[in-house]
Write a protein that holds these residues in place. Sequence first.
Motif, PDB file in Angstrom:
ATOM      1  N   VAL A  49       1.116  -1.394   0.259  1.00 62.17           N
ATOM      2  CA  VAL A  49       0.255  -0.004   0.233  1.00 62.17           C
ATOM      3  C   VAL A  49       1.013   1.421   0.247  1.00 62.17           C
ATOM      4  CG1 VAL A  49      -1.442   1.225   0.878  1.00 62.17           C
ATOM      5  CG2 VAL A  49      -1.932  -0.707   1.348  1.00 62.17           C
ATOM      6  N   PRO A  50       0.475   2.002  -0.805  1.00 64.81           N
ATOM      7  CA  PRO A  50       1.224   3.446  -1.054  1.00 64.81           C
ATOM      8  C   PRO A  50       0.824   3.970   0.308  1.00 64.81           C
ATOM      9  CG  PRO A  50       0.455   3.365  -2.929  1.00 64.81           C
ATOM     10  CD  PRO A  50      -0.110   1.685  -2.604  1.00 64.81           C
ATOM     11  N   GLN A  51       2.191   4.913   0.737  1.00 58.19           N
ATOM     12  CA  GLN A  51       0.866   5.854   2.177  1.00 58.19           C
ATOM     13  C   GLN A  51       1.270   6.772   1.895  1.00 58.19           C
ATOM     14  OE1 GLN A  51       5.707   4.710   4.178  1.00 58.19           O
ATOM     15  NE2 GLN A  51       5.340   7.344   4.685  1.00 58.19           N
ATOM     16  N   ASN A  60       1.143   0.267   6.751  1.00 55.08           N
ATOM     17  CA  ASN A  60       1.490  -1.082   7.322  1.00 55.08           C
ATOM     18  C   ASN A  60       0.473  -2.068   7.863  1.00 55.08           C
ATOM     19  OD1 ASN A  60       5.044  -2.051   6.568  1.00 55.08           O
ATOM     20  ND2 ASN A  60       4.638   0.369   6.737  1.00 55.08           N
ATOM     21  N   LEU A  61      -0.037  -1.370   8.789  1.00 55.99           N
ATOM     22  CA  LEU A  61      -0.647  -1.697   9.167  1.00 55.99           C
ATOM     23  C   LEU A  61      -1.857  -2.534   8.360  1.00 55.99           C
ATOM     24  CD1 LEU A  61      -2.507  -3.103  12.302  1.00 55.99           C
ATOM     25  CD2 LEU A  61      -3.536  -0.235  12.596  1.00 55.99           C
ATOM     26  N   SER A  62      -2.666  -1.256   7.813  1.00 55.74           N
ATOM     27  CA  SER A  62      -3.800  -2.239   6.539  1.00 55.74           C
ATOM     28  C   SER A  62      -3.011  -3.397   5.949  1.00 55.74           C
ATOM     29  CB  SER A  62      -4.188  -0.457   5.393  1.00 55.74           C
ATOM     30  OG  SER A  62      -3.465  -0.584   4.633  1.00 55.74           O
ATOM     31  N   TYR A 146       8.196   2.322   9.264  1.00 53.41           N
ATOM     32  CA  TYR A 146       8.172   0.318   9.359  1.00 53.41           C
ATOM     33  C   TYR A 146       7.836   0.070   8.047  1.00 53.41           C
ATOM     34  CZ  TYR A 146       5.065   1.650  13.714  1.00 53.41           C
ATOM     35  OH  TYR A 146       5.234   2.494  14.841  1.00 53.41           O
ATOM     36  N   LEU A 147       8.128  -1.275   8.159  1.00 52.87           N
ATOM     37  CA  LEU A 147       8.301  -2.429   7.218  1.00 52.87           C
ATOM     38  C   LEU A 147       7.573  -3.493   7.215  1.00 52.87           C
ATOM     39  CD1 LEU A 147      11.857  -2.780   6.009  1.00 52.87           C
ATOM     40  CD2 LEU A 147      10.568  -1.807   4.799  1.00 52.87           C
ATOM     41  N   THR A 148       6.647  -4.294   6.259  1.00 61.12           N
ATOM     42  CA  THR A 148       6.154  -5.533   6.805  1.00 61.12           C
ATOM     43  C   THR A 148       6.637  -6.644   6.311  1.00 61.12           C
ATOM     44  OG1 THR A 148       4.121  -4.116   6.806  1.00 61.12           O
ATOM     45  CG2 THR A 148       3.712  -6.832   6.163  1.00 61.12           C
ATOM     46  N   VAL A 149       7.467  -7.721   7.037  1.00 62.78           N
ATOM     47  CA  VAL A 149       8.281  -8.755   6.695  1.00 62.78           C
ATOM     48  C   VAL A 149       7.326  -9.852   6.062  1.00 62.78           C
ATOM     49  CG1 VAL A 149       9.939  -9.715   7.415  1.00 62.78           C
ATOM     50  CG2 VAL A 149       9.906  -7.759   8.050  1.00 62.78           C
ATOM     51  N   MET A 162       7.676  -5.357   2.520  1.00 67.20           N
ATOM     52  CA  MET A 162       7.201  -4.088   2.097  1.00 67.20           C
ATOM     53  C   MET A 162       7.287  -3.197   2.409  1.00 67.20           C
ATOM     54  SD  MET A 162       4.928  -5.773  -0.105  1.00 67.20           S
ATOM     55  CE  MET A 162       3.981  -7.044  -0.989  1.00 67.20           C
ATOM     56  N   ASP A 163       7.476  -1.843   1.561  1.00 67.94           N
ATOM     57  CA  ASP A 163       8.315  -0.956   1.795  1.00 67.94           C
ATOM     58  C   ASP A 163       7.099   0.253   1.112  1.00 67.94           C
ATOM     59  OD1 ASP A 163       9.466   1.539   2.007  1.00 67.94           O
ATOM     60  OD2 ASP A 163      11.242   1.054   0.945  1.00 67.94           O
TER      61      ASP A 163
END
Length: 262
Positions: A49-51, A60-62, A146-149, A162-163
């Motif tokens: 998701v582009p922030q 990142n939560l989404s 934040y990063l989602t690994v 995901m960045d």
Amino acid sequence: TPIEVIEETATATPEPTNTATPEPKPTNTPTPSPTPLPGSVTLPNVVNVPQAFNNCGPANLSIVLAFHGDDTTQTDAAAYLKPNQYDRNVSPWQINDYVNDQTPLASTARSGGTLEHLKHFIAEGYPVVVERGADFNDGEGWYGHYLTVFGFDDTTQTFLAMDTYGEYGGWSPDGISVSYDELWTTWKDFNYTFYVVYPEVEKPQVDAILGVNLADEVTMWQYTADRAREHIVVNPDDKFAWFNLGTSLTELGWLTGEATYY
């Protein structure tokens, strides 16, 4: 949720070392799960998701909420977590409370994580959101990010993440590769803090991965304090290690009421 797994014999991942200042392994290194790890895992159906502005926390939560079937958007989350768009940071504990109080899913936020924790969570089907330091401007400023690994590969010694901002040359829908060494080094900036979202009925599985050092809060902060002390012994000028020690002791003071921690 099906998981792409490459079966191969995997050895325990040593925590990477910094060439100039070797990082010690933490004492009582957790054994999150008796299940042997595969050499490589990539979770499917993780959508980047582009922030929006100053919105890496809600974005990142989404991502992890959507992975578990919840349609909360970053806009929805931000309206609750940071109604002021100029609020630059939402803590993992704020996000943790939001998930537990405002969604049908559950969350746990912890400090003191290890690369093995990340790999075990991914192997069991849970993407993990980590908070780490980042330099977007070639030395002009330090940021938290934040990063989602959601994947790892022992052969290449890399995580797939995901960045939402695109700190590595542009936003990508496919994720970025981050070396074990880089993630370990920059993760220290935030005391190796992470959170995991999961269906509430799966709490026993999550607790098993956390292990004895992280499941209980008092034990966790004692563990992170000990780890910070080890880093300080190696490098007495390590500002992040000192900050992590102070954070851990302050949390212990709040939890126990014992003035000695202050």
